[in-house]
Design an enzyme around this catalytic site. Structure first.
Site, PDB file in Angstrom:
ATOM      1  N   CYS A 186       0.869  -1.174   0.000  1.00 34.41           N
ATOM      2  CA  CYS A 186       0.000   0.000   0.000  1.00 34.41           C
ATOM      3  C   CYS A 186       0.907   1.224   0.000  1.00 34.41           C
ATOM      4  O   CYS A 186       2.086   1.126  -0.318  1.00 34.41           O
ATOM      5  CB  CYS A 186      -0.982  -0.014   1.172  1.00 34.41           C
ATOM      6  N   ASN A 225       2.428   1.530   4.412  1.00 33.94           N
ATOM      7  CA  ASN A 225       2.755   0.292   5.117  1.00 33.94           C
ATOM      8  C   ASN A 225       2.488   0.372   6.615  1.00 33.94           C
ATOM      9  O   ASN A 225       3.222  -0.187   7.423  1.00 33.94           O
ATOM     10  CB  ASN A 225       4.193  -0.144   4.830  1.00 33.94           C
ATOM     11  N   CYS A 240      -1.228   0.600   7.573  1.00 35.41           N
ATOM     12  CA  CYS A 240      -2.654   0.277   7.736  1.00 35.41           C
ATOM     13  C   CYS A 240      -3.044  -0.967   6.943  1.00 35.41           C
ATOM     14  O   CYS A 240      -3.130  -2.056   7.490  1.00 35.41           O
ATOM     15  CB  CYS A 240      -3.539   1.443   7.288  1.00 35.41           C
ATOM     16  N   ARG A 241      -3.250  -0.759   5.652  1.00 33.51           N
ATOM     17  CA  ARG A 241      -3.795  -1.834   4.816  1.00 33.51           C
ATOM     18  C   ARG A 241      -2.835  -2.993   4.616  1.00 33.51           C
ATOM     19  O   ARG A 241      -3.208  -4.159   4.803  1.00 33.51           O
ATOM     20  CB  ARG A 241      -4.212  -1.284   3.445  1.00 33.51           C
ATOM     21  N   SER A 242      -1.603  -2.704   4.201  1.00 32.03           N
ATOM     22  CA  SER A 242      -0.704  -3.821   3.869  1.00 32.03           C
ATOM     23  C   SER A 242      -0.279  -4.640   5.086  1.00 32.03           C
ATOM     24  O   SER A 242      -0.171  -5.862   4.966  1.00 32.03           O
ATOM     25  CB  SER A 242       0.490  -3.361   3.037  1.00 32.03           C
ATOM     26  N   ASP A 280      -8.550   2.898   1.776  1.00 32.22           N
ATOM     27  CA  ASP A 280      -7.581   3.324   2.787  1.00 32.22           C
ATOM     28  C   ASP A 280      -8.338   3.847   4.008  1.00 32.22           C
ATOM     29  O   ASP A 280      -9.016   4.865   3.925  1.00 32.22           O
ATOM     30  CB  ASP A 280      -6.685   4.413   2.209  1.00 32.22           C
TER      31      ASP A 280
END
Length: 152
Positions: A8, A11, A13-15, A123
């Site tokens: 993402c 690096n 939150c999402r990933s 996000d």
């Protein structure tokens, strides 16, 4: 052995959530798979995941407090068999970053989920806690699909 990098922007939150979900899905299925996450940007290199990401992972029995943000490097395109971006902007950035001879398959994470091709994992950074739950749901579905696709 498959080696998957989930990417993402920052690096945090999402990933990291995608990394946690994929590690858990692979372990549950008994599939040997290397899994990491990274960001295309460098703002959070060395940082722990967002506290809200840590909280949603903990609610699902996974502690990601020890994860640390890192930026995608040229060698990642040689080290990993698959690199999945969590949105189309980061996929475009990965295509620009890809060095000559980089053999990793590049794709959009949600393309792995039937009916979700072309969609992004939203996000949650600027939103509320519910956004992190939605992110967890998306990355969990994608993780299960990746394990099914890459299993021998």
């Amino acid at each position: 052995m498959p080696a998957v990098l989930l990417v993402c922007l920052g690096n945090i939150c999402r990933s990291p959530l995608a990394e946690a979900a994929l590690r858990a899905a692979a372990e549950q299925a008994g599939v040997d798979m290397a899994v990491e996450s990274a960001g295309t940007g460098d703002w959070h290199v060395g940082s722990a995941p967002d506290p809200r990401a840590q909280a949603v992972a903990l609610r699902h029995g996974i502690d990601i407090a020890g994860y640390r943000g890192r930026q995608v490097q040229a060698e990642d395109f040689h080290r990993f068999t698959h690199i999945f971006a969590l949105d189309s902007d980061n996929l475009r950035q990965l295509r620009r970053m890809r060095p000559a001879g980089g053999a990793a398959h590049l794709g959009l994470l949600m393309d792995m989920v039937p009916g979700r091709a072309g969609s992004s994992v939203a996000d949650p950074y600027y939103g509320d806690d519910a956004g992190f739950d939605r992110t967890w749901d998306d990355v969990t579905r994608a993780a299960e699909a990746i394990v099914a696709h890459l299993s021998p």
